[in-house]
Design an enzyme around this catalytic site. Structure first.
Site, PDB file in Angstrom:
ATOM      1  CG  ASP A 118      37.779  51.771  36.691  1.00 18.80           C
ATOM      2  OD1 ASP A 118      37.533  51.040  37.811  1.00 18.80           O
ATOM      3  OD2 ASP A 118      38.852  52.043  35.723  1.00 18.80           O
ATOM      4  CG  ASP A 196      38.320  56.349  39.000  1.00 22.23           C
ATOM      5  OD1 ASP A 196      38.155  57.584  38.607  1.00 22.23           O
ATOM      6  OD2 ASP A 196      39.432  55.773  38.631  1.00 22.23           O
ATOM      7  CG  HIS A 245      40.538  51.805  41.051  1.00 18.97           C
ATOM      8  ND1 HIS A 245      40.617  51.252  39.734  1.00 18.97           N
ATOM      9  CD2 HIS A 245      39.933  52.984  40.881  1.00 18.97           C
ATOM     10  CE1 HIS A 245      40.321  52.021  38.908  1.00 18.97           C
ATOM     11  NE2 HIS A 245      39.814  53.427  39.697  1.00 18.97           N
ATOM     12  CG  ASP A 247      38.115  47.025  42.290  1.00 14.77           C
ATOM     13  OD1 ASP A 247      39.418  47.391  42.187  1.00 14.77           O
ATOM     14  OD2 ASP A 247      37.497  46.832  41.220  1.00 14.77           O
ATOM     15  CB  CYS A 349      38.491  46.255  36.490  1.00 11.27           C
ATOM     16  SG  CYS A 349      39.688  46.100  37.649  1.00 11.27           S
TER      17      CYS A 349
HETATM   18  N1  ABU Z   1      40.811  48.343  39.974  1.00 15.23           N
HETATM   19  C1  ABU Z   1      42.277  48.195  39.546  1.00 15.23           C
HETATM   20  C2  ABU Z   1      42.967  47.875  40.646  1.00 15.23           C
HETATM   21  C3  ABU Z   1      44.417  48.241  40.411  1.00 15.23           C
HETATM   22  C4  ABU Z   1      45.503  47.515  41.200  1.00 15.23           C
HETATM   23  O1  ABU Z   1      45.355  47.830  42.418  1.00 15.23           O
HETATM   24  O2  ABU Z   1      46.501  46.935  40.668  1.00 15.23           O
END
Ligand code: ABU
Length: 364
Positions: A118, A196, A245, A247, A349
């Site tokens: 992040d 992020d 995010h 990912d 992450c």
């Molecule tokens: N990088 C965290 C993603 C969080 C989620 O979508 O659950």
């Protein structure tokens, strides 16, 4: 200072998610604090029932048993990476328990150095410190300064995006997160660029981003202009009531293989179909009902980590995804990670790739 290395590639060299991985930073659970309640959490955390937990316990350390269980998972992840020949680096211990204030805001503590993905956006030979929208994560980059200085001295480019103010002007006044089915809305205003690093995912010259309650349009514009003409930044159309995010939503795993979250991706950009990519639909997560998840959704199952075009670290227990990955021609390496996911996120992450063996290419 740092590790000796034999690679002929620049010390920082990451153009996509799948070139053979040589060096990576993995976060740490030591000193992790429960994020103190702040306005942005209402917009980014799935599960309203969590808000009371954060309002009550935010700004105190995570309970020891959760930290110990998460550490066991993280140790296994590090062990697998090292056994597969990857150099693993760790953040410098940093005291996140202190309250702090700027002229624009005050907050009762920081958070942790759990999720470097992040904080640092590594693109090509450069490390970009992200202008993060969580006030409690304002100083999280400090845990990575020693590593950034070392990489800089060895030739990497190192830059910080404009330092945000995070005053009330950065957040929509009176924001209420949408309920399922309502049009998506996000909490950030366009007062200043915010993102992020995990809001962007690399695919050579093409960088994919999704607007979220951590990534505003000003941030997207800043990133495109900063990267310049060598890169094209594409916005993916997603739907999420609490977007944060990309990912666990949209993940180019290898050339020709795009993994998507079927609940969130509204439209795969045409360029993937035109270039003949397979769109792989992530199976329903198998995280047991009732498993505590404070920071992310159960779709964290798709937050895998590619070691190269075939080897992929995936959460033990996600058997449907593991079988699907095999069917798609990949070689899954299962690792226990549900307990890390309780207070953090997935493998992507928990890490940030520093060097992969490969060149900048276009895949479209
Ligand atoms: N990088 C965290 C993603 C969080 C989620 O979508 O659950």
């Amino acid at each position: 200072m740092g590790e000796e290395r034999s690679s002929s590639y620049p010390v920082v060299n990451a153009h996509n998610e799948w070139d053979p991985l040589e060096e990576i930073i993995v976060g740490t659970v030591e000193g992790a604090m429960i994020p103190p309640w702040d306005v942005i959490m209402e917009a980014t955390l799935h599960g309203k029932d969590l808000w009371d937990f954060y309002k009550k316990h935010g700004g105190t350390p995570w309970p020891r048993e959760l930290v110990d269980a998460a550490k066991k998972d993280l140790d296994e992840f590090v062990h697998i990476l090292e056994a597969e020949g990857v150099i693993v680096r760790r953040p410098t211990p940093y005291d996140f328990s202190k309250a702090y204030a700027t002229p624009d805001f005050e907050i009762e503590s920081g958070c942790y150095a759990l999720m470097p993905r992040d904080v640092l956006l590594v693109i090509g030979h450069q490390i970009i410190e992200a202008p993060m929208g969580w006030r409690s994560r304002y100083h999280e980059n400090h845990a990575y300064k020693d590593l950034c200085k070392e990489y800089f001295k060895k030739g990497a480019q190192w830059v910080s995006a404009p330092r945000p103010q995070l005053s009330d002007r950065s957040y929509v006044d009176g924001f209420v997160a949408p309920t399922e089915g309502e049009p998506m809305r996000t909490i950030l205003t366009e007062f200043e660029p915010l993102f992020d690093a995990a809001d962007a995912i690399k695919c050579g010259r093409d960088i994919f981003v999704a607007q979220s309650s951590c990534f505003n349009r000003f941030g997207i514009e800043w990133l495109q202009r900063h990267l310049g003409d060598d890169y094209r930044v594409h916005e993916v159309s997603v739907y999420d009531t609490h977007p944060m995010h990309i990912d666990a939503t949209f993940y180019p795993l290898a050339p020709g293989k795009l993994l998507i979250n079927p609940e969130r991706v509204e439209k795969v950009p045409d360029m993937f179909n035109q270039a003949g990519w397979d769109v792989l639909i992530c199976p329903e997560p198998l995280m047991p009902e009732g498993h505590p998840m404070y920071n992310c959704s159960c779709w964290i199952s798709m937050n895998v980590l590619m070691l190269d075009k075939e080897r992929v670290i995936v959460s033990k227990g996600e058997d449907t995804l593991i079988e699907a990955l095999k069917d798609w021609g990949l070689k899954p390496i299962p690792c226990n990670f549900y307990h890390f996911a309780t207070i953090g996120g997935g493998f992507h992450c928990a890490s940030v790739d520093i060097r992969r063996r490969g060149e900048l290419e276009s895949y479209f």
